[in-house]
Design a protein around this motif. Sequence first.
Motif, mmCIF file in Angstrom:
data_model
loop_
_atom_site.group_PDB
_atom_site.id
_atom_site.type_symbol
_atom_site.label_atom_id
_atom_site.label_comp_id
_atom_site.label_asym_id
_atom_site.label_seq_id
_atom_site.Cartn_x
_atom_site.Cartn_y
_atom_site.Cartn_z
ATOM 1 N N UNK A 434 4.058 -0.152 -5.723
ATOM 2 C CA UNK A 434 4.536 0.314 -4.451
ATOM 3 C C UNK A 434 2.763 1.441 -3.244
ATOM 4 N N UNK A 435 2.140 -0.151 -4.081
ATOM 5 C CA UNK A 435 0.205 0.271 -2.966
ATOM 6 C C UNK A 435 0.644 -0.105 -1.570
ATOM 7 N N UNK A 510 0.086 0.725 -9.368
ATOM 8 C CA UNK A 510 -0.074 -0.940 -8.754
ATOM 9 C C UNK A 510 1.192 -1.429 -10.176
ATOM 10 N N UNK A 511 1.286 -2.115 -9.619
ATOM 11 C CA UNK A 511 2.094 -3.264 -10.669
ATOM 12 C C UNK A 511 1.415 -4.727 -11.055
ATOM 13 N N UNK A 668 2.468 -6.792 -1.444
ATOM 14 C CA UNK A 668 2.738 -6.684 -0.369
ATOM 15 C C UNK A 668 0.728 -7.170 -0.282
ATOM 16 N N UNK A 669 0.577 -8.057 0.230
ATOM 17 C CA UNK A 669 -0.935 -8.471 0.910
ATOM 18 C C UNK A 669 -0.971 -7.022 1.592
ATOM 19 N N UNK A 670 -2.707 -6.819 2.066
ATOM 20 C CA UNK A 670 -2.806 -5.488 2.464
ATOM 21 C C UNK A 670 -3.421 -5.328 3.425
ATOM 22 N N UNK A 671 -3.508 -5.292 4.974
ATOM 23 C CA UNK A 671 -4.765 -5.167 5.869
ATOM 24 C C UNK A 671 -5.178 -3.916 5.778
ATOM 25 N N UNK A 672 -6.427 -3.538 6.474
ATOM 26 C CA UNK A 672 -6.756 -2.003 6.823
ATOM 27 C C UNK A 672 -6.280 -1.461 7.842
ATOM 28 N N UNK A 699 -6.024 3.263 1.013
ATOM 29 C CA UNK A 699 -7.852 3.416 0.422
ATOM 30 C C UNK A 699 -7.901 2.010 0.697
ATOM 31 N N UNK A 700 -6.698 1.005 0.400
ATOM 32 C CA UNK A 700 -6.758 -0.337 -0.304
ATOM 33 C C UNK A 700 -6.382 -1.128 1.357
#
Length: 716
Positions: A434-435, A510-511, A668-672, A699-700
């Motif tokens: 769930x990050x 984090x999986x 998911x791919x992350x964005x700021x 933070x990520x």
Amino acid sequence: MKKWFTVGFLLLATLMGGYGIWILNQPEDPYLARQVKQTAPSEDNFLLDFYPHISKVSRPNEWYHFPIPLGDTGPNRSLYSGPNQYPFFCMTVDSDLGQPVVDNQYGNGVPVFNDDKQIVGFSKDCGLPSQYTYYEITDTGIHNVTAESVKNDRHGLLVRVEQGTINRFIYAIVMPVGFDDLPYRNISSNWNKKLIYQFNGGSGIGFRQGRLSAVSLIKNQIEQLKLGYAVVSSSGNKTSYTYNMLLAEDTAARVKKQFVSLYGVPLYTVGIGGSGGGLAQYLIAQNGSGILDGLIPLYSYPDMITQTTYALDCDLLNNYFTFRAKDKSYWRDWENRQRIEGMNAINDFPQKAGFMQPINQLKAGFFPSLPTGSSECINGYFGLSSFINNPKQGFLRPLFSDDVLEKTQWSYWQDLVAVFGHDEDGFANSTWDNEGVQYGLNALVHHEISVSQFIDLNRKIGGWKSQTAMAQEEIVMPFGAKLPIWLTLWGNQNISDMSPLSPEVAPRHIGSIHAMNQAYRSGQVFIGRVQLPIIDARHYLENELDMHHMSASFYSRLRIEQATGQHENQVIWVADKDFNPTTRAFEMMDKWLLAIEEHTPEGILKAKPHELTDTCFDKNGDIMASGHDVFDGKWNNRMPGECVKHFPMFSTSRIESGAPWNGALFKCTRMSIDVAVERGVYGDIDITPSLDTLKSIFPTGVCNYDAKDLGRPNDI
């Protein structure tokens, strides 16, 4: 506050004291005599190389020569799904089939007793000699009979039931027979040459052989047996006992081989089964096994593993609403919870075992309150996080000794460790992640919660601790095993606390990317690559907060559309709970399958009956609406169709966090945060005063749902 601590501990002491008196007066649990006290050593066995995807890989040639001779046990190791899992609890006794065959004298597995109740050996692989008996179906019920007893007293439908073990699971073949067929094992003059494969549901983590009742199997398909269908099943195809779909397929293929070796190739084989028995059909059909020709999934999900993504959010959210929220009174309105959880929640709905909430609040030092409603997260998914995600938990019944319990990892992930691998501490890798998930994002954008509430939720919700760090639930059972009292409600002891490095934020989980990749490749994920005939049927149960939510059928549809460009081979039926559409589904499936001339996608669609389309039924079985648009709604960005107006559809916590409706996303791919603001992720909400706080929570970065699933291999 000290007063409440005192009251709470007095209440707990009373409960524990009562439990002590209760336990002294209880009869010995029948499972204790058969308890597994020693784990058999693991042995190597072939595991299919499913790169790049199992649907592209040929299965190995069968080494066992079917049929299994009467009086012999079938193969006790799988053909291609890896090593046997130990410990393994035998359940032939629970299926009224007697004790399993002794296969060792080393103490491995369950003890086997003689007539004097003395141990004569042990069974680690739970073998059962293949055998058959007869049942007669009359107006008075289903009766176990002998060939001799019915020769001169013929009243009803006669079926031959063969049972034994294949891949250590109990199999069953139910064949309608004529009275002249009685002396023979493999002759049936009453068979219509059509075969039903019965799949069954439930939540399972392995380690058990499972029950398979002949009478229950007959009851489930009694109408079809009367029409001449044969029925096969296996306890290995009941997800109460395993969600390892590689093993389930391996087992189903061999059960069908046993059937064909006795009776010949059927005209077709159609699957039937609800919940886990529905998703098993989707996956077995997708993965290229050739076992099924048509599917009738009931109460289905696309698969188990993507269901865990939102199901394991439930206890996190309940923990937040009950213990961590800044404004707990706001979340006592269950309609507010529904906006975050996605699944239905209803005020004034009686909650299962709601008395546990004040007990846990007292234990945590909070003012106690009884719940004023309930949700599907509670009514449907309570306890799931402990059962499938906690390797320290195990079973409530004493199937295994304390020593075996201590040395075994009890989780859904462990059931698939041969596929997913394990971490440096030896615990099976998990796909749950769930990050970057912004819980309640849709509610924020729609002005249903404030920025402050959104921040508080995401700051405190946290994630599941690592498998290594988890602890067993604190449970007492003063009223019997059927009503345990949880003193660690919502698995709160296994949810991350506020980080010492960032006291204001509970860290996320984090999986394992490797496990996610393997889940895709091994066919544990439904990616929509199935073009067989499908009639996906369910009752509408949203108003009962049942876990079998209607939207799950449409997650499957979206995946089929994504993979094949169409969904015409999948028909969805939703019925009032008082009407059972299964018989009608069999009739339409029979018409469809018999019309297929070419087993190609085009040939299958050409054979589809013109009257077979998406439909909703009322309690009398009358059609309320039918057609290609009757289930339109939020899931496909259209105005609600006629069936959705009658049967409203709900979502999930991840959809309400902005994720796509197909639910096929592990990581998911992350964005700021800055990029998210630029892209309008927060709608017209002015989030700028909270940017620094959001950056500390994420933070990520936050999820970019326009990008790919990082857990899905690029070549799939």
